[in-house]
Design a protein around this motif. Structure first.
Motif, short mmCIF file in Angstrom:
data_model
loop_
_atom_site.label_atom_id
_atom_site.label_comp_id
_atom_site.label_asym_id
_atom_site.label_seq_id
_atom_site.Cartn_x
_atom_site.Cartn_y
_atom_site.Cartn_z
N TYR A 165 0.82 -1.17 0.00
CA TYR A 165 0.10 -0.12 0.22
C TYR A 165 0.67 1.21 -0.12
O TYR A 165 0.48 2.40 -0.38
CB TYR A 165 -0.88 0.03 1.32
CG TYR A 165 -2.05 -0.71 0.99
CD1 TYR A 165 -3.26 -0.66 0.07
CD2 TYR A 165 -2.04 -2.12 1.77
CE1 TYR A 165 -4.42 -1.21 0.24
CE2 TYR A 165 -3.14 -2.95 1.69
CZ TYR A 165 -4.45 -2.58 0.65
OH TYR A 165 -5.46 -3.29 0.70
N PHE A 166 2.18 1.16 0.35
CA PHE A 166 2.98 2.35 0.35
C PHE A 166 3.74 2.64 -0.63
O PHE A 166 4.51 3.65 -0.93
CB PHE A 166 4.07 2.18 1.77
CG PHE A 166 3.53 1.96 2.96
CD1 PHE A 166 2.65 3.12 3.63
CD2 PHE A 166 3.68 0.68 3.74
CE1 PHE A 166 1.88 2.96 4.90
CE2 PHE A 166 2.83 0.72 4.75
CZ PHE A 166 2.29 1.64 5.59
N VAL A 167 3.43 1.75 -1.87
CA VAL A 167 4.15 2.18 -3.15
C VAL A 167 3.15 2.49 -4.28
O VAL A 167 2.10 1.94 -4.07
CB VAL A 167 5.04 0.81 -3.76
CG1 VAL A 167 6.00 0.60 -2.62
CG2 VAL A 167 4.26 -0.43 -3.88
N SER A 168 3.55 3.41 -5.28
CA SER A 168 2.70 3.42 -6.16
C SER A 168 2.26 2.26 -7.11
O SER A 168 2.99 1.26 -7.09
CB SER A 168 3.24 4.50 -7.29
OG SER A 168 4.34 4.02 -8.08
N SER A 169 1.22 2.33 -7.81
CA SER A 169 0.91 1.30 -8.81
C SER A 169 1.88 0.89 -9.90
O SER A 169 2.13 -0.41 -10.10
CB SER A 169 -0.69 1.61 -9.17
OG SER A 169 -1.60 1.68 -8.49
N THR A 170 2.40 1.92 -10.16
CA THR A 170 3.65 1.69 -11.23
C THR A 170 4.83 0.57 -10.52
O THR A 170 5.35 -0.16 -11.09
CB THR A 170 4.12 3.04 -11.79
OG1 THR A 170 3.22 3.74 -12.13
CG2 THR A 170 5.22 2.77 -12.76
N ASP A 171 5.31 1.15 -9.30
CA ASP A 171 6.05 0.60 -8.73
C ASP A 171 5.72 -0.89 -8.26
O ASP A 171 6.47 -1.77 -8.57
CB ASP A 171 6.76 1.43 -7.49
CG ASP A 171 7.45 2.44 -7.63
OD1 ASP A 171 8.27 2.52 -8.75
OD2 ASP A 171 7.55 3.28 -6.74
N LEU A 172 4.34 -0.92 -7.91
CA LEU A 172 4.10 -2.25 -7.32
C LEU A 172 3.95 -3.20 -8.72
O LEU A 172 4.26 -4.41 -8.81
CB LEU A 172 2.69 -2.36 -6.90
CG LEU A 172 1.94 -3.53 -6.71
CD1 LEU A 172 2.92 -4.39 -5.66
CD2 LEU A 172 0.58 -3.26 -5.80
N LEU A 173 3.86 -2.84 -9.93
CA LEU A 173 3.72 -3.43 -11.10
C LEU A 173 5.01 -3.95 -11.52
O LEU A 173 5.41 -4.99 -11.80
CB LEU A 173 2.96 -2.76 -12.34
CG LEU A 173 1.53 -2.54 -12.27
CD1 LEU A 173 1.16 -1.68 -13.52
CD2 LEU A 173 0.83 -3.83 -12.67
N ASP A 174 6.15 -3.07 -11.29
CA ASP A 174 7.54 -3.26 -11.42
C ASP A 174 7.76 -4.78 -10.47
O ASP A 174 8.49 -5.44 -11.02
CB ASP A 174 8.44 -2.23 -11.17
CG ASP A 174 9.87 -2.58 -11.75
OD1 ASP A 174 10.08 -3.00 -12.81
OD2 ASP A 174 10.68 -1.87 -11.09
N ILE A 175 7.42 -4.35 -9.21
CA ILE A 175 7.70 -5.40 -8.34
C ILE A 175 7.31 -6.52 -8.75
O ILE A 175 7.81 -7.73 -8.60
CB ILE A 175 7.21 -4.89 -6.78
CG1 ILE A 175 8.25 -3.71 -6.47
CG2 ILE A 175 7.47 -6.19 -5.98
CD1 ILE A 175 7.54 -3.12 -5.03
N LEU A 176 5.94 -6.75 -9.20
CA LEU A 176 5.16 -7.98 -9.31
C LEU A 176 5.88 -8.60 -10.65
O LEU A 176 5.95 -9.83 -10.80
CB LEU A 176 3.69 -7.79 -9.49
CG LEU A 176 2.93 -7.40 -8.13
CD1 LEU A 176 1.54 -7.04 -8.59
CD2 LEU A 176 3.15 -8.35 -7.32
N SER A 177 6.16 -7.76 -11.68
CA SER A 177 6.61 -8.48 -12.76
C SER A 177 8.11 -8.86 -12.68
O SER A 177 8.40 -9.76 -13.52
CB SER A 177 6.63 -7.43 -13.95
OG SER A 177 7.66 -6.10 -13.44
#
Length: 145
Positions: A27-39
């Motif tokens: 929840y503390f990261v942006s959606s863009t960062d989260l997509l990078d993390i997940l990918s």
């Protein structure tokens, strides 16, 4: 096309929400960062670049050779803390990040109990450099209460 785009955005938001529920620090990261993390979830060394966004003052992990096994953590000041046990960083990223978080907590807990015992035995200057700043701060803050 606008309807399909809206449907895709809604589906993506729902998917990201399920990942955030599995690892609330997302929840503390942006959606863009989260997509990078997940990918890049299968590459813990890439995910380590996002650690500062997920954990306060933790900027990197030390890995065992080329394996996906974390053995310690670094602060932004490059202070290093060994984990008590090796941490497997394989599988779904939200799962292994929970394991990393548990390893972080266990390491600080271990060093905290060790530091409390040795506080009276060592010279303060020696004691300060033997333990991570996180441990020392916990002890000094606890002593003030």
């Amino acid at each position: 096309m606008q309807e399909r785009l809206t449907l895709c955005e809604k589906s993506l938001a729902e998917y990201l929400e399920t990942k955030r529920l599995a690892f609330p620090r997302f929840y503390f990261v942006s959606s863009t960062d989260l997509l990078d993390i997940l990918s890049n979830g299968n590459n813990p060394r890439v995910i380590a670049t996002h650690l500062a966004k997920l954990f306060d003052n933790t900027t990197d992990l030390k890995f065992k050779g080329e394996e996906k096994i974390a053995v310690g953590m670094f602060s932004s000041e490059r202070e290093y803390v060994d984990f008590e046990d090796e941490c497997d960083c394989d599988g779904q990223v939200e799962v292994w990040l929970n394991r990393v978080m548990n390893s972080m907590r266990a390491a600080i807990r271990h060093y905290l109990s060790e530091a409390v015992v040795t506080y009276e035995e060592k010279a303060r200057e020696k004691w300060l450099f033997d333990y991570a700043a996180q441990v020392e701060l916990k002890i000094f803050c606890r002593g003030r209460n």
